[in-house]
Enzyme design. Structure first.
Site, PDB file in Angstrom:
ATOM      1  N   SER A  33      46.699  44.972  37.324  1.00 21.23           N
ATOM      2  CA  SER A  33      47.348  44.221  38.406  1.00 21.23           C
ATOM      3  C   SER A  33      48.845  43.970  38.260  1.00 21.23           C
ATOM      4  CB  SER A  33      46.653  42.877  38.604  1.00 21.23           C
ATOM      5  OG  SER A  33      45.505  43.065  39.378  1.00 21.23           O
ATOM      6  N   SER A  38      46.706  43.422  41.895  1.00 25.41           N
ATOM      7  CA  SER A  38      46.699  42.218  42.704  1.00 25.41           C
ATOM      8  C   SER A  38      48.045  41.478  42.709  1.00 25.41           C
ATOM      9  CB  SER A  38      45.614  41.263  42.199  1.00 25.41           C
ATOM     10  OG  SER A  38      45.900  40.854  40.869  1.00 25.41           O
ATOM     11  N   LYS A  82      53.410  34.433  40.271  1.00 25.85           N
ATOM     12  CA  LYS A  82      52.147  34.742  40.963  1.00 25.85           C
ATOM     13  C   LYS A  82      51.348  33.456  41.148  1.00 25.85           C
ATOM     14  CE  LYS A  82      48.251  38.013  40.485  1.00 25.85           C
ATOM     15  NZ  LYS A  82      47.622  39.035  39.603  1.00 25.85           N
TER      16      LYS A  82
HETATM   17  N1  GLN Z   1      42.256  46.328  40.700  1.00 28.33           N
HETATM   18  C1  GLN Z   1      41.705  45.562  39.634  1.00 28.33           C
HETATM   19  C2  GLN Z   1      40.572  44.731  40.153  1.00 28.33           C
HETATM   20  O1  GLN Z   1      40.406  44.650  41.305  1.00 28.33           O
HETATM   21  C3  GLN Z   1      42.791  44.808  39.018  1.00 28.33           C
HETATM   22  C4  GLN Z   1      42.595  43.360  38.847  1.00 28.33           C
HETATM   23  C5  GLN Z   1      43.601  42.703  37.966  1.00 28.33           C
HETATM   24  O2  GLN Z   1      44.197  43.314  37.085  1.00 28.33           O
HETATM   25  N2  GLN Z   1      43.748  41.411  38.161  1.00 28.33           N
HETATM   26  O3  GLN Z   1      39.830  44.160  39.408  1.00 28.33           O
END
Ligand code: GLN
Length: 478
Positions: free
Chosen positions: A182, A158, A83
């Site tokens: 995420s 994400s 990532k």
């Molecule tokens: N959907 C969550 C957010 O927008 C997840 C983010 C994450 O785990 N990096 O904060």
């Protein structure tokens, strides 16, 4: 034996390991197969932000020499994608943000260093929501990633690029980061395994911080066994991250050797995750997983996590607060974008104004507001108090049960563009995943079947540092 050269990229880590060790295939051929698959389909998927063919093949040649010399490291010669919020020395690391468009990481994140030492082969960097803010990968400044199951749909987020890449066999595994779902939610949307380790089990050094109190790096893989191999390699205490825990790293791959009997294991089904509003098709899939566990000898127990409904509100106070502080460093001076203007205030405004996308700005403003003198007690302090209650819910529950089973996501992958303009709808995506994050617990999303030809995941949550039991149970389900 003859292996179709083009299909080597479809192997699991375990399968590839055997073939590499027996000299049936080479790391170079395996790496080339992944690179070919990327060339073939990534112009459509857009899972990768960067692919480094030359370095990858060079690493593969070195891996082949090590294998020939008898080195049997678990991930030696195994190609992966990372990532793009995790630092990779000498390679661009953008966090999918314009503000870091030309940023070259000066050092490797600890996890990347460990993987290098283990001989894993870094192919490139994957797309994400800018700074990991999102649940669809549509917040990337470089355009969305598509779901390989249906290219009109999002891969989740994400870590959507990493999940799509594994599902489409662009690599044998990928690294993601999970702050509030995420890794798990995109794993659910793409039909693969996504493990969020306990907070502090894996070093955050070299991970661009989003919410420092919940950020964790973890693997996205094709099997539970593969997740065990990656976790075993990247976990452990690190001098560069004071929040890493000193407990010894387990041999997670050993849990698969013991018998498949789950006799005596107690699995909790929290009623707050199975409300009547839950899509009956999703419920059916999760209950089918529960049935399988029961057949393997586990006992199902109804439990309650009474503060579940506060997970989203607490997460969306704590997270923007930490983000507003963590993103303050991107001011155009030290690194990244740097438009020169005549005075300093204007310099900050211009660089941050151009560099950050709408979601990052929204979170910076929300967090700054919630942390301001007049509102700190009402929002941030209150949220932290309720966070303690959420954590205590889990502590109570784990007095009764060994593991908790829930859905990962309330539905399958949604259409690209469907809710991109509705931040609240996007925040509600995280309904089943924020609890384990706020409590720092390990949690895995595993494939639980298909609904209308789209994957759906089940989530297993364990007590802190009990990744082994999650992996064992996931292995039995496989
Ligand atoms: N959907 C969550 C957010 O927008 C997840 C983010 C994450 O785990 N990096 O904060």
């Amino acid at each position: 034996m003859f292996y179709n050269y083009m299909n080597l990229n479809e192997l699991t880590i375990k399968e590839a390991r055997q073939k590499l060790d027996q000299g049936e295939i080479s790391a170079v051929a395996l790496t080339q197969a992944c690179l070919d698959q990327i060339k073939k389909i990534d112009s459509r998927l857009h899972a990768c932000l960067l692919v480094n063919e030359i370095d990858a093949l060079q690493e593969a040649r070195v891996a082949d020499q090590r294998i020939k010399a008898g080195d049997k490291s678990d991930l030696l010669g195994i190609p992966y994608l990372c990532k793009d919020i995790i630092m990779t020395k000498g390679w661009r690391t953008t966090a999918a943000s314009k503000i870091l468009e030309n940023y070259i990481a000066p050092y490797d994140a600890t996890v990347v260093r460990k993987l290098r030492e283990a001989g894993a082969i870094l192919l490139g960097k994957t797309n994400l929501d800018e700074f990991a803010h999102g649940a669809s990968t549509e917040n990337s400044a470089y355009g969305p990633t598509k779901n390989p199951w249906d290219e009109t749909r999002v891969p989740g987020g994400s870590s959507g690029g990493s999940a799509a890449a594994v599902a489409a066999n662009l690599c044998l595994f990928a690294l993601g980061s999970d702050t509030g779902g995420s890794i798990r939610q995109p794993a659910s949307f793409c039909g693969i395994f996504g493990l969020k380790p306990s907070y502090g089990r894996v070093s955050r050094s070299g991970l661009l911080s989003m919410t420092s109190s919940t950020d964790v790096i973890g693997p996205l893989t094709k099997t539970a066994y593969d997740a065990a191999l990656v976790l075993k390699t990247i976990a452990g205490q690190d001098d560069l991250d004071a929040t890493t825990t000193p407990e010894a790293v387990e041999h997670y791959d050993q849990v698969f050797k013991s018998d498949q009997n789950l006799q005596g294991l107690k699995i909790g089904l929290p009623k707050e995750y199975f409300l009547k509003e839950l899509d009956p098709l999703v419920k059916e899939k999760i209950m089918a997983v529960a049935k399988k566990l029961e057949m393997a000898g586990a006992k199902l127990i109804d439990i309650s996590l009474p503060h579940t409904q506060y997970g989203i509100p607490v997460y969306y106070i704590v997270t923007p607060c930490e983000i507003s502080s963590n993103l303050a460093r991107f001011d155009g001076v030290g690194w990244g974008l740097s438009h020169i203007t005549k005075d300093l205030q204007e310099f900050y405004k211009t660089n941050r104004g151009v560099g950050f996308g709408p979601e990052a700005k929204r979170r910076i403003m929300l967090g700054t507001y919630a942390l301001s003198a007049g509102y700190y007690d009402a929002y941030y302090k209150k949220a932290q108090q309720v966070r303690t209650l959420i954590r205590e819910d889990f502590i109570q529950a784990f007095r009764q049960v060994d593991l908790i089973l829930t859905p990962t996501s309330p539905h399958t992958a949604f259409k690209i563009g469907q809710q991109v303009d509705d931040p609240l709808a996007m925040y509600l995506e995280d309904i089943f995943v924020t609890g384990a994050s706020l409590a720092g617990l390990p949690a895995l999303s595993l494939p639980a079947g298909l609904i209308n030809n789209l994957p759906i995941g089940a989530q297993l949550i364990a007590p802190r540092l009990q990744e082994g039991i999650i992996l064992k149970v996931a292995g039995v389900l496989e």
